[in-house]
Write an enzyme that holds these catalytic residues in place. Structure first.
Site, PDB file in Angstrom:
ATOM      1  CD  GLU A  97      -2.933  -1.204   2.248  1.00 22.31           C
ATOM      2  OE1 GLU A  97      -3.902  -1.941   2.092  1.00 22.31           O
ATOM      3  OE2 GLU A  97      -2.779  -0.490   3.248  1.00 22.31           O
ATOM      4  CB  CYS A 110       2.994   7.323   3.260  1.00 17.23           C
ATOM      5  SG  CYS A 110       3.552   6.180   4.524  1.00 17.23           S
ATOM      6  CB  CYS A 117       7.020  -5.321   8.758  1.00 14.80           C
ATOM      7  SG  CYS A 117       8.404  -4.623   9.693  1.00 14.80           S
ATOM      8  CB  CYS A 121       5.725  -2.511  16.051  1.00 16.95           C
ATOM      9  SG  CYS A 121       7.423  -2.180  15.550  1.00 16.95           S
ATOM     10  CB  CYS A 124       2.494  -1.934  13.443  1.00 16.77           C
ATOM     11  SG  CYS A 124       2.736  -1.864  11.669  1.00 16.77           S
ATOM     12  N   GLY A 171       6.787  -2.017   6.156  1.00 14.46           N
ATOM     13  CA  GLY A 171       8.164  -2.498   6.195  1.00 14.46           C
ATOM     14  C   GLY A 171       9.112  -1.602   6.953  1.00 14.46           C
ATOM     15  CD  GLU A 172      13.355  -0.337   9.984  1.00 14.21           C
ATOM     16  OE1 GLU A 172      12.607   0.051  10.874  1.00 14.21           O
ATOM     17  OE2 GLU A 172      14.187   0.417   9.416  1.00 14.21           O
ATOM     18  CB  SER A 203      10.059   6.468   9.277  1.00 13.75           C
ATOM     19  OG  SER A 203       9.586   5.956  10.488  1.00 13.75           O
ATOM     20  CB  SER A 225       9.116   4.146  14.908  1.00 14.04           C
ATOM     21  OG  SER A 225       8.798   4.431  13.587  1.00 14.04           O
ATOM     22  CG  HIS A 227       6.085   4.247  18.752  1.00 12.72           C
ATOM     23  ND1 HIS A 227       5.405   5.238  18.100  1.00 12.72           N
ATOM     24  CD2 HIS A 227       6.700   3.512  17.785  1.00 12.72           C
ATOM     25  CE1 HIS A 227       5.578   5.103  16.795  1.00 12.72           C
ATOM     26  NE2 HIS A 227       6.366   4.074  16.580  1.00 12.72           N
ATOM     27  CG  ASN A 304      -5.296   5.745  13.216  1.00 12.24           C
ATOM     28  OD1 ASN A 304      -6.229   6.498  13.439  1.00 12.24           O
ATOM     29  ND2 ASN A 304      -4.146   6.159  12.706  1.00 12.24           N
ATOM     30  CB  CYS A 347      -0.263   6.538  11.154  1.00 11.16           C
ATOM     31  SG  CYS A 347       0.495   7.852  10.278  1.00 11.16           S
TER      32      CYS A 347
HETATM   33  S1  SF4 Z   1       5.753  -0.151  12.852  1.00 12.47           S
HETATM   34 FE1  SF4 Z   1       7.123  -0.297  11.088  1.00 12.47          FE
HETATM   35  S2  SF4 Z   1       8.795  -1.598  11.813  1.00 12.47           S
HETATM   36 FE2  SF4 Z   1       7.105  -1.917  13.263  1.00 12.47          FE
HETATM   37  S3  SF4 Z   1       5.990  -3.727  12.458  1.00 12.47           S
HETATM   38 FE3  SF4 Z   1       5.024  -1.878  11.596  1.00 12.47          FE
HETATM   39  S4  SF4 Z   1       6.021  -1.612   9.597  1.00 12.47           S
HETATM   40 FE4  SF4 Z   1       7.341  -2.968  10.831  1.00 12.47          FE
END
Ligand code: SF4
Length: 377
Positions: A97, A110, A117, A121, A124, A171-172, A203, A225, A227, A304, A347
């Site tokens: 996406e 974005c 990923c 996290c 996410c 993804g990272e 990011s 990121s 948090h 969210n 997000c």
């Molecule tokens: S926040 Fe980013 S790094 Fe963490 S699981 Fe989601 S996509 Fe991966």
């Protein structure tokens, strides 16, 4: 006739130096690379035969040994607030996406860097899908191409809708280092999209060894990121923190930012606020203390909610209180307004689809209905 056993080279994700090497390998001059980049990334031309400043012979040769292959837009969803989300099908059947968010004169795209990923996290949606594979440089820059094309940007004097790019999608990015760096070069290159280094932001959740190398390859902006204001809490939210704790991560980020040629650049700290978890005044005070020696601006993101976790959205009171504490401590702290909620483009909601066509189709049919109702289409 094309020898079917030799795959054609996809030139879409090649940077200028790589394209120059490619043309030299064909016995051609290096400046052909500039011509090709402009055709593809400024004018949107993917047919070699239409590249009229190249000889007929060269165009013929290119069509035999190379190709310009994009991923495919499967769905384009437009939110009532102007946000546009693309569901993009990539090789292997998965979907990623990409989201465009307009804001006055600015338009931020974005972009995703991986299919799924691996970092999981806890807040996410992407992380809940698991990991499939890295995107190629062509698939990353292809997202920019497809979005730009959808706005009519890729033509002579086309409107410049995409002014900013953030690598904050699925993804990272630092786990797909080489392809991400190549795609960033193409985003910034004057012969391509010409986006300023101050408007391309990578990011990361904190892959420290890769962040330590980043400055050798690019000078884009950096977002972390974070948090959480301490390791105990961050270990719960971002499991990668157990490997690279906050102090190690912030030191690496500081080295990156201090190594950039232009001073005054700040690291963006992303802090997703989750109700009753990391949104209390003591967390805000601890965060202010933690960041006192780091050049930062802080972006507060209300969580969210999505189906797979029990976390709740922060209350407006807690959000405002958190922001006020940071501002009173001398920080620039902004609240990211939720955009594209009606199309699940906000997000943390990017889920794409990792090799599960049926489920995705059902989900998207549902979303298209929602957009129709809200947009009155
Ligand atoms: S926040 Fe980013 S790094 Fe963490 S699981 Fe989601 S996509 Fe991966």
């Amino acid at each position: 006739m094309q020898d079917v056993s030799i795959p054609r080279v996809n030139l879409l994700g090649l940077t200028q130096p790589k394209l120059e090497a490619f043309f030299e390998s064909l016995g051609e001059k290096r400046f052909r690379a500039t011509q090709l980049l402009k055709w593809v990334h400024q004018l949107g031309v993917l047919d070699f035969h239409a590249m009229t400043n190249m000889s007929k012979l060269l165009r013929e040769k290119l069509s035999q040994v190379a190709e310009l292959r994009l991923p495919e837009v499967e769905q384009q969803l437009d939110s009532v607030d102007g946000t546009r989300k693309f569901l993009i099908r990539v090789e292997g059947g998965s979907a990623i996406e990409t989201v465009f968010i307009p804001e006055g004169e600015r338009g931020t795209l974005c972009v995703s860097s991986q299919i799924g990923c691996s970092l999981d996290c806890s807040f996410c949606a992407t992380g809940k899908q698991g990991f499939n594979r890295d995107l190629t440089a062509a698939e990353i820059i292809g997202q920019v191409w497809l979005a730009a094309q959808s706005f009519g940007q890729l033509r002579e004097n086309g409107p410049r809708r995409i002014t900013n790019v953030v690598l904050m999608g699925m993804g990272e990015p630092l786990l797909n280092f080489d392809n991400v760096v190549d795609a960033i070069h193409l985003m910034m290159h004057d012969n391509c999209y010409g986006i300023s280094k101050r408007r391309v932001t990578l990011s990361t959740s904190g892959v420290v060894p890769a962040l330590d190398r980043l400055g050798e390859y690019t000078d884009c902006c950096l977002a972390i990121s974070l948090h959480a204001p301490n390791d105990a809490l961050r270990d719960q939210l971002v499991p990668l923190n157990k490997k690279y704790p906050i102090a190690v991560l912030l030191n690496s980020a500081k080295r990156y930012i201090q190594g950039l040629p232009d001073t005054h650049r700040k690291i963006t700290i992303e802090y997703t606020l989750i109700d009753q978890l990391n949104d209390r005044p003591e967390h805000a005070h601890e965060l202010a203390q933690l960041l006192q020696d780091v050049p930062v601006k802080i972006n507060l993101i209300p969580f969210n909610p999505f189906g797979l976790v029990n976390y709740k959205r922060v209350s407006n009171n807690a959000l405002k209180r958190f922001q006020t504490i940071l501002i009173e401590a001398g920080y620039t702290a902004t609240i990211r307004t939720t955009r594209g909620d009606d199309i699940d483009a906000a997000c943390g909601q990017l889920a794409g689809q990792v090799n599960d066509r049926t489920r995705r189709s059902e989900r998207y049919l549902g979303q298209v209905e929602t957009v129709r109702v809200l947009g009155g289409l």
